[in-house]
Enzyme design. Structure first.
Site, PDB file in Angstrom:
ATOM      1  N   LYS A 323       3.281  26.274  19.508  1.00 15.01           N
ATOM      2  CA  LYS A 323       2.579  25.573  19.189  1.00 15.01           C
ATOM      3  C   LYS A 323       2.749  25.051  21.014  1.00 15.01           C
ATOM      4  O   LYS A 323       0.824  24.986  22.104  1.00 15.01           O
ATOM      5  CB  LYS A 323       2.564  24.218  18.346  1.00 15.01           C
ATOM      6  CG  LYS A 323       2.483  24.544  17.088  1.00 15.01           C
ATOM      7  CD  LYS A 323       2.936  23.010  16.598  1.00 15.01           C
ATOM      8  CE  LYS A 323       2.751  22.550  15.130  1.00 15.01           C
ATOM      9  NZ  LYS A 323       2.649  21.525  14.884  1.00 15.01           N
ATOM     10  N   ASP A 379      -0.853  16.558  13.502  1.00 11.96           N
ATOM     11  CA  ASP A 379      -0.176  16.886  12.369  1.00 11.96           C
ATOM     12  C   ASP A 379      -1.297  17.967  11.743  1.00 11.96           C
ATOM     13  O   ASP A 379      -3.048  17.764  11.984  1.00 11.96           O
ATOM     14  CB  ASP A 379      -1.143  15.672  11.650  1.00 11.96           C
ATOM     15  CG  ASP A 379       0.580  16.082   9.815  1.00 11.96           C
ATOM     16  OD1 ASP A 379       1.296  17.083   9.925  1.00 11.96           O
ATOM     17  OD2 ASP A 379       0.356  15.049   9.129  1.00 11.96           O
ATOM     18  N   PHE A 459       2.168  32.800  10.749  1.00 15.82           N
ATOM     19  CA  PHE A 459       2.945  31.673   9.963  1.00 15.82           C
ATOM     20  C   PHE A 459       1.742  30.504   8.549  1.00 15.82           C
ATOM     21  O   PHE A 459       1.756  31.243   8.932  1.00 15.82           O
ATOM     22  CB  PHE A 459       4.212  30.606  10.954  1.00 15.82           C
ATOM     23  CG  PHE A 459       3.059  29.799  11.636  1.00 15.82           C
ATOM     24  CD1 PHE A 459       2.010  29.969  12.486  1.00 15.82           C
ATOM     25  CD2 PHE A 459       2.879  28.197  10.833  1.00 15.82           C
ATOM     26  CE1 PHE A 459       1.388  28.290  12.686  1.00 15.82           C
ATOM     27  CE2 PHE A 459       2.418  27.179  11.301  1.00 15.82           C
ATOM     28  CZ  PHE A 459       1.879  27.693  12.399  1.00 15.82           C
TER      29      PHE A 459
HETATM   30  P1  IMP Z   1       2.494  21.329  11.315  1.00 17.75           P
HETATM   31  O1  IMP Z   1       1.818  19.610  11.500  1.00 17.75           O
HETATM   32  O2  IMP Z   1       1.679  22.059  12.512  1.00 17.75           O
HETATM   33  O3  IMP Z   1       3.648  21.258  11.438  1.00 17.75           O
HETATM   34  O4  IMP Z   1       1.508  22.156   9.506  1.00 17.75           O
HETATM   35  C1  IMP Z   1       2.623  21.796   8.842  1.00 17.75           C
HETATM   36  C2  IMP Z   1       2.014  23.166   7.983  1.00 17.75           C
HETATM   37  O5  IMP Z   1       0.877  23.350   7.904  1.00 17.75           O
HETATM   38  C3  IMP Z   1       3.370  24.270   8.182  1.00 17.75           C
HETATM   39  O6  IMP Z   1       4.337  23.905   8.307  1.00 17.75           O
HETATM   40  C4  IMP Z   1       2.263  25.588   7.506  1.00 17.75           C
HETATM   41  O7  IMP Z   1       2.557  25.611   6.185  1.00 17.75           O
HETATM   42  C5  IMP Z   1       0.888  25.059   6.951  1.00 17.75           C
HETATM   43  N1  IMP Z   1       0.513  25.667   9.101  1.00 17.75           N
HETATM   44  C6  IMP Z   1      -0.449  24.060   9.663  1.00 17.75           C
HETATM   45  N2  IMP Z   1      -1.304  24.854  10.617  1.00 17.75           N
HETATM   46  C7  IMP Z   1      -1.346  26.154  10.427  1.00 17.75           C
HETATM   47  C8  IMP Z   1      -1.951  28.080  10.686  1.00 17.75           C
HETATM   48  O8  IMP Z   1      -2.033  27.753  11.936  1.00 17.75           O
HETATM   49  N3  IMP Z   1      -1.740  29.092  10.345  1.00 17.75           N
HETATM   50  C9  IMP Z   1      -0.631  29.151   8.773  1.00 17.75           C
HETATM   51  N4  IMP Z   1      -0.482  27.608   8.066  1.00 17.75           N
HETATM   52  C10 IMP Z   1      -0.046  26.208   8.650  1.00 17.75           C
END
Ligand code: IMP
Length: 507
Positions: A323, A379, A459
């Site tokens: 990120k 988020d 991912f």
């Molecule tokens: P975070 O808030 O960016 O950490 O995202 C929380 C969760 O949403 C991650 O652990 C993934 O399971 C899902 N997620 C967020 N962005 C993506 C993406 O670009 N591809 C796939 N899964 C995502």
């Protein structure tokens, strides 16, 4: 515990305290002027100095000239510097005008005092300079320490400082020297003309030295080194007062035994309390206290030196390398984006919000509150139409705590099994917290959930998400292809536009 946004009540208390102290300072300033300067026709600096010159030349009471000049300056200040700078200054100008008026009425009402007369309560002019200068210096220091200003030359200094790289102190000094020297023209027919001008310069010097002394004393920091067997109790006790401590490993060279040394940087005013705590825990403790020339960082001063680069520093509340790289690429060279690790934050910030917004704000606010940096946090998650927006904020832990992406995908595919409505979107919310405000930026990418996984990259839910208008899942795309259309990239692009817009406004 989830960090709380500084409460309204707390801000109100800080603001009220500022106004009370500024009022006390203005009263001292007015006393210095009416009891010590004006009766001896001594010219001080600032707009009160100009007003005094007008008073000596025409008899117009100081507060009227002071108010008139300040109104002009304040209009310029609102235009150039904005309302925020001016609020306390407007209060100070009006309050000082009122106090000066009131004091003169009180003095006039004393027996044997004629209207318009200001009797010399201290017959000696030089002593008046000394006492008046000290009072003025203390008053200005109290005012500045409580985020106030007496208007006038402070406004000129702040405006000049906006355009030229001249320090506030230097601009005020130049203004004051010009004002005091110009009193020569009013007094040139008097035999003691030069004495009056020099008295004005003496007041200026005494008040400047007093101002610095009071401000530095208030800001003075000290460094404790504490050697005690009861170090953990002492460290805990100091910690509980909100002051941080560091415990170093040492060795007593005579006994060759391990020793712990507590290092604690604190404000001088906290030292009595720290000594009391140490004494109550370990009366035989070995402790040194030294003056610290300067302490910079959290809870202390900000480093004023300009960094070699003019980049604006913002913290991204994440330690996720992918990120971070993605965001750095989008924001480009004009910004220095630091991670949590870069600022020494290794705490796990709990995401206890019920929405993306709340979670993003909790993380960004945490860094702003505890580390002082302007900070943004994101988020994200996947929202499925048929599941009422689930997994949503629970995307990372959809299959339960400790489960991986594979388990999350399995649970999602099972939940949608047989369902023809496969519509879904990825959503990112960025919260950006600065001193003045919280800004939000949102990015979404619409698509659908496939019935089985495709692709090895990415991912999370990438292998089962097919963005609308594309025939590759996020997991089949290259990083660059995904970054060009992803929800995060869209939110970051909006955030970047905002930051770059701010940068442009400043130029
Ligand atoms: P975070 O808030 O960016 O950490 O995202 C929380 C969760 O949403 C991650 O652990 C993934 O399971 C899902 N997620 C967020 N962005 C993506 C993406 O670009 N591809 C796939 N899964 C995502």
């Amino acid at each position: 515990m989830v960090p709380q946004i500084p409460s309204f009540a707390k801000n109100m208390w800080v603001e009220t305290r500022d106004y009370v102290f500024i009022t006390v300072a203005l009263l001292m300033y007015a006393l210095a002027l009416t009891l010590f300067m004006l009766p001896h026709q001594i010219t001080t600096g600032g707009i009160s100095g100009v007003s005094a010159i007008v008073f000596y030349a025409t008899g117009i009471e100081v507060q009227y000239t002071y108010l008139a000049i300040n109104i002009v300056f304040l209009i310029a200040a609102v235009i150039e510097l904005g309302w925020k700078f001016c609020f306390k200054t407007i209060y100070a100008v009006l309050m000082l005008t009122f106090i000066l008026w009131l004091l003169q009425r009180i003095i006039e009402s004393q027996p044997g005092v004629n209207p318009g007369e200001l009797p010399k309560i201290m017959p000696d002019r030089f002593m008046s300079c000394v006492i008046g200068g000290i009072l003025e210096g203390v008053a200005l220091a109290i005012c500045f320490l409580n985020n106030g200003s007496t208007g006038g030359t402070d406004i000129i200094a702040a405006i000049v400082n906006k355009y030229k790289n001249l320090s506030l102190g230097n601009v005020i000094l130049i203004c004051d020297l010009i004002i005091i020297s110009s009193s020569y023209f009013v007094f040139q027919d008097q035999p003691d003309c030069w004495e009056r001008v020099i008295c004005g310069l003496v007041v200026l010097s005494i008040s400047a030295v007093t101002l610095d002394y009071v401000m530095n004393r208030q800001r003075q920091s000290v460094q404790f080194m504490i050697f005690s067997r009861n170090y953990s109790k002492i460290a805990d006790a100091i910690n509980q007062t909100g002051r941080g401590v560091t415990v170093l490993d040492g060795q007593g060279w005579y006994t060759k035994t391990e020793r712990k040394v507590i290092v604690c940087l604190a404000k001088r005013r906290e030292s009595i309390n720290i000594f009391r705590m140490i004494k109550s825990i370990d009366p035989y403790c070995f402790v040194s206290m030294a003056n610290a020339q300067g302490v910079y960082g959290e809870g202390f001063d900000k480093i004023k030196a300009k960094s070699n680069s003019d980049k604006r520093t913002v913290v991204f509340a994440t330690n996720n390398k992918h990120k971070l790289e993605e965001v750095r690429q989008i924001l480009g060279d004009a910004f220095e984006v630091r991670s949590l690790e870069d600022i020494g934050c290794n705490r796990d910030i709990p995401e206890t919000g019920n929405t993306f917004r709340e979670n993003a704000l909790i993380k960004a606010q945490f860094v702003k509150t505890y580390y002082g940096f302007d900070c943004f946090a994101d988020d994200s998650g996947l929202e499925c139409d048929a599941l009422g927006g689930a997994p949503g904020v629970h995307s990372a832990r959809y299959a339960g705590e400790g489960h991986d992406s594979e388990a999350n995908m399995q649970k999602l595919l099972a939940a949608l099994d047989g369902n023809t409505n496969r519509k879904a979107d990825f959503r990112t919310v960025i919260a950006f917290v600065t001193n003045d405000a919280v800004h939000y930026f949102e990015g979404t990418v619409e698509g659908k959930i496939l019935v089985e996984r495709r692709g090895e990259g990415g991912f999370g839910y990438d292998p089962i998400f097919l963005p609308d208008g594309y025939d590759q899942t996020f997991a089949e795309m290259s990083q660059e292809q995904k970054n060009a259309i992803s929800h995060r990239a869209r939110a970051v692009a909006k955030f970047a536009d905002f930051l770059i817009g701010q940068l442009e406004k400043k130029k």
